[in-house]
Design a protein around this motif. Structure first.
Motif, PDB file in Angstrom:
ATOM      1  N   TYR B  36       3.419  18.062 -83.427  1.00 29.57           N
ATOM      2  CA  TYR B  36       3.260  17.474 -82.121  1.00 29.57           C
ATOM      3  C   TYR B  36       3.876  16.099 -82.118  1.00 29.57           C
ATOM      4  O   TYR B  36       3.865  15.380 -83.114  1.00 29.57           O
ATOM      5  CB  TYR B  36       1.778  17.369 -81.738  1.00 29.57           C
ATOM      6  N   LYS B  38       3.886  12.396 -79.956  1.00 27.76           N
ATOM      7  CA  LYS B  38       3.036  11.644 -79.033  1.00 27.76           C
ATOM      8  C   LYS B  38       3.647  10.294 -78.719  1.00 27.76           C
ATOM      9  O   LYS B  38       3.930   9.494 -79.618  1.00 27.76           O
ATOM     10  CB  LYS B  38       1.633  11.458 -79.622  1.00 27.76           C
ATOM     11  N   GLU B  42       0.197   8.789 -73.670  1.00 29.69           N
ATOM     12  CA  GLU B  42       0.341  10.193 -73.297  1.00 29.69           C
ATOM     13  C   GLU B  42      -0.375  11.064 -74.310  1.00 29.69           C
ATOM     14  O   GLU B  42      -0.592  10.656 -75.457  1.00 29.69           O
ATOM     15  CB  GLU B  42       1.816  10.593 -73.242  1.00 29.69           C
ATOM     16  N   GLY B  43      -0.713  12.287 -73.900  1.00 22.96           N
ATOM     17  CA  GLY B  43      -1.276  13.223 -74.858  1.00 22.96           C
ATOM     18  C   GLY B  43      -0.185  13.799 -75.739  1.00 22.96           C
ATOM     19  O   GLY B  43       1.000  13.728 -75.426  1.00 22.96           O
ATOM     20  N   PRO B  44      -0.567  14.374 -76.873  1.00 19.99           N
ATOM     21  CA  PRO B  44       0.426  15.009 -77.757  1.00 19.99           C
ATOM     22  C   PRO B  44       1.120  16.160 -77.047  1.00 19.99           C
ATOM     23  O   PRO B  44       0.505  16.888 -76.276  1.00 19.99           O
ATOM     24  CB  PRO B  44      -0.418  15.518 -78.930  1.00 19.99           C
ATOM     25  N   PHE B  46       3.580  19.614 -77.712  1.00 24.68           N
ATOM     26  CA  PHE B  46       3.991  20.564 -78.734  1.00 24.68           C
ATOM     27  C   PHE B  46       5.490  20.469 -78.985  1.00 24.68           C
ATOM     28  O   PHE B  46       6.289  20.363 -78.047  1.00 24.68           O
ATOM     29  CB  PHE B  46       3.612  21.969 -78.291  1.00 24.68           C
ATOM     30  N   PHE B  89       2.547  14.275 -85.251  1.00 27.38           N
ATOM     31  CA  PHE B  89       1.370  14.816 -85.916  1.00 27.38           C
ATOM     32  C   PHE B  89       1.671  16.206 -86.446  1.00 27.38           C
ATOM     33  O   PHE B  89       2.218  17.054 -85.734  1.00 27.38           O
ATOM     34  CB  PHE B  89       0.193  14.920 -84.942  1.00 27.38           C
TER      35      PHE B  89
END
Lengths: 113, 110
Positions: B36, B38, B42-44, B46, B89
């Motif tokens: 992921y 990021k 913001e959110g992670p 894909f 991540f």
């Protein structure tokens, strides 16, 4: 891919109070999760939000501190109760599709003062 | 007990060169791995994934390699671009939940 709306995006709260974070998905999903990301740390799973039943909590997290609701397949809330500065984190809602791809909301940045 | 480890907190590379991000895991029950990306606030999102039955998966500039015997995977980005600068991540799945590493901050210098 699922689109997730999470709110609030950020908040500053007084210690001892509670904050409820909402997560809305644009489609019905079976698996919905809540994560926490503390500064400099990985995303840690808090619980799995189960529709129609009690959430399943990971080790170190309890329902009294982090009550979760999941009234239907598109919505969930996470409440951070009786907050302390140690609860300052980013909280993220996530959904899974076919167990191979997870989507995340934009996160809620919580600061407890 | 950290089951997914990203031991390097940061990586800096020159634009156009290859970025190699590493990840190690300890749980042999993991059967699916994901990366992921990021950005701040913001959110992670894909990026790419790989099943444990494969050793390589490629998607454009991104390739993930899996070495099951070493319990190691890596993400290769080539050529690296300034827009790739973000936190990456590594995550592993056992079918029930995702376990994340701490992330690595990639900086791509123009």
């Amino acid at each position: 891919s699922a689109v997730i709306s999470q709110k609030p995006s950020r908040d500053i709260c007084q210690r001892g109070t509670s904050l409820t974070i909402q997560c809305q998905v644009d489609s019905q999903v079976t698996m919905m999760f809540w994560y926490r990301q503390q500064p400099g740390q990985s995303l840690t799973l808090i619980a799995t939000a189960n529709q129609g039943s009690e959430a399943t909590y990971e080790s170190g997290f309890v329902i009294d501190k982090f009550p979760i609701s999941r009234p239907n397949l598109t919505f969930s809330t996470l409440t951070v109760s009786n907050m302390s500065p140690e609860d300052s984190s980013i909280y993220l809602c996530s959904v899974w599709e076919d167990l191979t791809e997870a989507f995340f909301g934009q996160g809620t940045r919580l600061t407890v003062v | 007990d950290q089951q997914v480890k990203q031991n390097s907190p940061s990586l800096s590379v020159q634009e156009g060169r290859i970025s190699i991000l590493n990840c190690d895991y300890t749980n042999s029950m993991f059967d699916y791995f994901l990366w992921y990306k990021k950005y701040p606030a913001e959110g992670p999102t894909f990026l790419i994934s790989i099943s444990s039955i494969k050793d390589k998966n490629e998607d454009g500039r991104f390739t993930v390699f899996l070495n099951k015997s070493a319990k190691h995977l890596s993400l290769h980005i080539v050529p690296s671009q300034p827009g790739d600068s973000a936190v990456y991540f590594c995550a592993a799945s056992n079918g029930d939940k995702l376990t994340f590493g701490k992330g690595i901050t990639l900086s791509v210098r123009p």
